[in-house]
Enzyme design. Structure first.
Site, PDB file in Angstrom:
ATOM      1  N   LEU A  63      -6.249   4.444  17.615  1.00 52.07           N
ATOM      2  CA  LEU A  63      -5.430   4.952  16.503  1.00 52.07           C
ATOM      3  C   LEU A  63      -5.734   6.434  16.307  1.00 52.07           C
ATOM      4  CD1 LEU A  63      -3.612   4.690  13.945  1.00 52.07           C
ATOM      5  CD2 LEU A  63      -5.671   4.018  12.685  1.00 52.07           C
TER       6      LEU A  63
ATOM      7  N   ARG B 190      -1.235   9.215 -12.112  1.00 51.54           N
ATOM      8  CA  ARG B 190      -0.511   8.302 -13.022  1.00 51.54           C
ATOM      9  C   ARG B 190      -1.154   6.928 -13.049  1.00 51.54           C
ATOM     10  NH1 ARG B 190       4.978   9.249 -10.286  1.00 51.54           N
ATOM     11  NH2 ARG B 190       3.625  10.388  -8.864  1.00 51.54           N
TER      12      ARG B 190
ATOM     13  N   HIS C 171      -7.977   8.949  -7.913  1.00 49.95           N
ATOM     14  CA  HIS C 171      -8.208   9.464  -6.554  1.00 49.95           C
ATOM     15  C   HIS C 171      -9.186   8.551  -5.797  1.00 49.95           C
ATOM     16  CE1 HIS C 171      -5.743  12.889  -7.155  1.00 49.95           C
ATOM     17  NE2 HIS C 171      -6.536  13.495  -8.016  1.00 49.95           N
TER      18      HIS C 171
ATOM     19  N   ASP D 291       1.074   9.749  -3.164  1.00 50.49           N
ATOM     20  CA  ASP D 291       1.315  10.263  -4.504  1.00 50.49           C
ATOM     21  C   ASP D 291       1.143   9.164  -5.551  1.00 50.49           C
ATOM     22  OD1 ASP D 291       1.943  12.140  -6.363  1.00 50.49           O
ATOM     23  OD2 ASP D 291       4.096  12.119  -5.985  1.00 50.49           O
TER      24      ASP D 291
ATOM     25  N   ARG E  72      11.149  13.351  -2.523  1.00 52.33           N
ATOM     26  CA  ARG E  72      11.127  14.620  -1.784  1.00 52.33           C
ATOM     27  C   ARG E  72      10.015  14.604  -0.740  1.00 52.33           C
ATOM     28  NH1 ARG E  72      10.104  16.091  -7.292  1.00 52.33           N
ATOM     29  NH2 ARG E  72       7.860  16.097  -7.633  1.00 52.33           N
TER      30      ARG E  72
HETATM   31  C1  FPP Z   1      -1.631  12.854  -5.103  1.00 53.01           C
HETATM   32  O1  FPP Z   1      -1.650  12.112  -6.309  1.00 53.01           O
HETATM   33  C2  FPP Z   1      -2.916  12.718  -4.415  1.00 53.01           C
HETATM   34  C3  FPP Z   1      -3.739  13.748  -4.070  1.00 53.01           C
HETATM   35  C4  FPP Z   1      -3.426  15.169  -4.360  1.00 53.01           C
HETATM   36  C5  FPP Z   1      -5.027  13.517  -3.404  1.00 53.01           C
HETATM   37  C6  FPP Z   1      -5.012  12.456  -2.353  1.00 53.01           C
HETATM   38  C7  FPP Z   1      -6.386  12.037  -2.062  1.00 53.01           C
HETATM   39  C8  FPP Z   1      -6.773  10.772  -1.822  1.00 53.01           C
HETATM   40  C9  FPP Z   1      -5.834   9.656  -1.734  1.00 53.01           C
HETATM   41  C10 FPP Z   1      -8.194  10.427  -1.657  1.00 53.01           C
HETATM   42  C11 FPP Z   1      -8.914  11.085  -0.555  1.00 53.01           C
HETATM   43  C12 FPP Z   1      -8.300  10.959   0.779  1.00 53.01           C
HETATM   44  C13 FPP Z   1      -9.006  10.926   1.906  1.00 53.01           C
HETATM   45  C14 FPP Z   1      -8.302  11.018   3.212  1.00 53.01           C
HETATM   46  C15 FPP Z   1     -10.475  10.778   1.879  1.00 53.01           C
HETATM   47  P1  FPP Z   1      -1.439  12.917  -7.669  1.00 53.01           P
HETATM   48  O2  FPP Z   1      -2.764  13.377  -8.143  1.00 53.01           O
HETATM   49  O3  FPP Z   1      -0.429  14.001  -7.469  1.00 53.01           O
HETATM   50  O4  FPP Z   1      -0.862  11.806  -8.609  1.00 53.01           O
HETATM   51  P2  FPP Z   1       0.157  12.012  -9.832  1.00 53.01           P
HETATM   52  O5  FPP Z   1       1.436  12.524  -9.244  1.00 53.01           O
HETATM   53  O6  FPP Z   1       0.294  10.637 -10.401  1.00 53.01           O
HETATM   54  O7  FPP Z   1      -0.498  12.972 -10.788  1.00 53.01           O
END
Ligand code: FPP
Length: 241
Positions: free
Chosen positions: A113, A6, A19, A2, A176
């Site tokens: 792994l 931000r 991302h 997460d 959470r």
């Molecule tokens: C949450 O941060 C993150 C996601 C919903 C996407 C996670 C994806 C990646 C880390 C990249 C791709 C992964 C792989 C395995 C190739 P958020 O967008 O909720 O952040 P915020 O809470 O700050 O808005």
């Protein structure tokens, strides 16, 4: 994982930049696990609820996902990583489903792994699917309701062949679990950090492991019982030099 959005906002950049940085942090984590002999890593990449994000963000995440699959699989195979996906695969596009399948097939022989990617995943949905599958067996006369116990449910839940996670890590400051591995986390140690996922590095992961190592896992027993279990009472049980 997460905090990508931000992380980008703090730099006045679009969320997708966060991302992309998040995908790099994934590699840092995989490297760490390989170096340190950690045998299983499960990443919450995309929840069932994430489909509700703006179409533009979902589309860009899918592209990132597809690119990562195309780019990384050969190297993951070479390094002994077994890749698996858990979640509602049918919700992804044909090309992504195909890449997922290829990644799984190509790395199926690896054991160093276990890298599990939870994508379109929800813990409640996982439990519901296990319940449905048991109900189908009961309806077909293959199973008696009395046979439905924790072992039977656990056997039909995602990642049933792996031990439950020892440690859960959530970045980004929220306290959470957000529908991640609800069944599997029953006795998992939880660790939270304000670090945003793109900044998650080996030092932070080490800090999580150090905290984990200092904890006492009692599984509902008393501390004295746990010590007694770990202390050989008979010399025949004592480790030999
Ligand atoms: C949450 O941060 C993150 C996601 C919903 C996407 C996670 C994806 C990646 C880390 C990249 C791709 C992964 C792989 C395995 C190739 P958020 O967008 O909720 O952040 P915020 O809470 O700050 O808005």
């Amino acid at each position: 994982m997460d905090g990508n959005g931000r992380w980008a906002a703090r730099r006045r950049r679009p969320r997708m930049i966060g991302h992309r940085a998040g995908a790099r942090a994934v590699n840092v984590c995989i490297d760490f696990c390989l170096e340190r002999g950690i045998q299983a890593l499960t990443l919450f990449a995309f929840s069932s609820e994430n489909w509700g994000r703006p179409a533009e963000e979902v589309g860009a995440l899918m592209k990132l996902f597809l690119n990562a699959l195309e780019r990384e699989v050969v190297e993951l195979e070479r390094r002994g990583v077994r890749v698996r996906f858990v979640g509602e695969r049918s919700r992804f596009s044909g090309p992504i489903q195909q890449r997922m399948q290829e990644a799984e097939t190509r790395t199926a022989h690896n054991e160093r792994l276990h890298l599990n990617v939870a994508a379109s995943y929800g813990g409640r949905q996982d439990i519901a699917a296990a319940a449905r599958s048991l109900a189908e067996d009961v309806a077909a006369g293959r199973l008696h309701p009395e046979q439905i116990d924790e072992t039977a449910i656990g056997a039909r839940i995602a990642l049933a062949d792996l031990p439950p996670p020892d440690l859960f890590i959530r970045t980004g400051g929220e306290l959470r679990v957000s529908n991640f591995l609800l069944w599997q986390l029953a006795y998992t140690e939880l660790w939270f950090t304000d670090t945003l996922w793109p900044d998650f590095d080996a030092a932070t992961l080490q800090q999580a492991l150090d905290d984990y190592a200092a904890r006492e896992r009692r599984y509902g027993l008393t501390a004295a019982q746990i010590v007694a279990r770990q202390t050989p009472t008979d010399t025949k049980d004592a480790p030999s030099a």
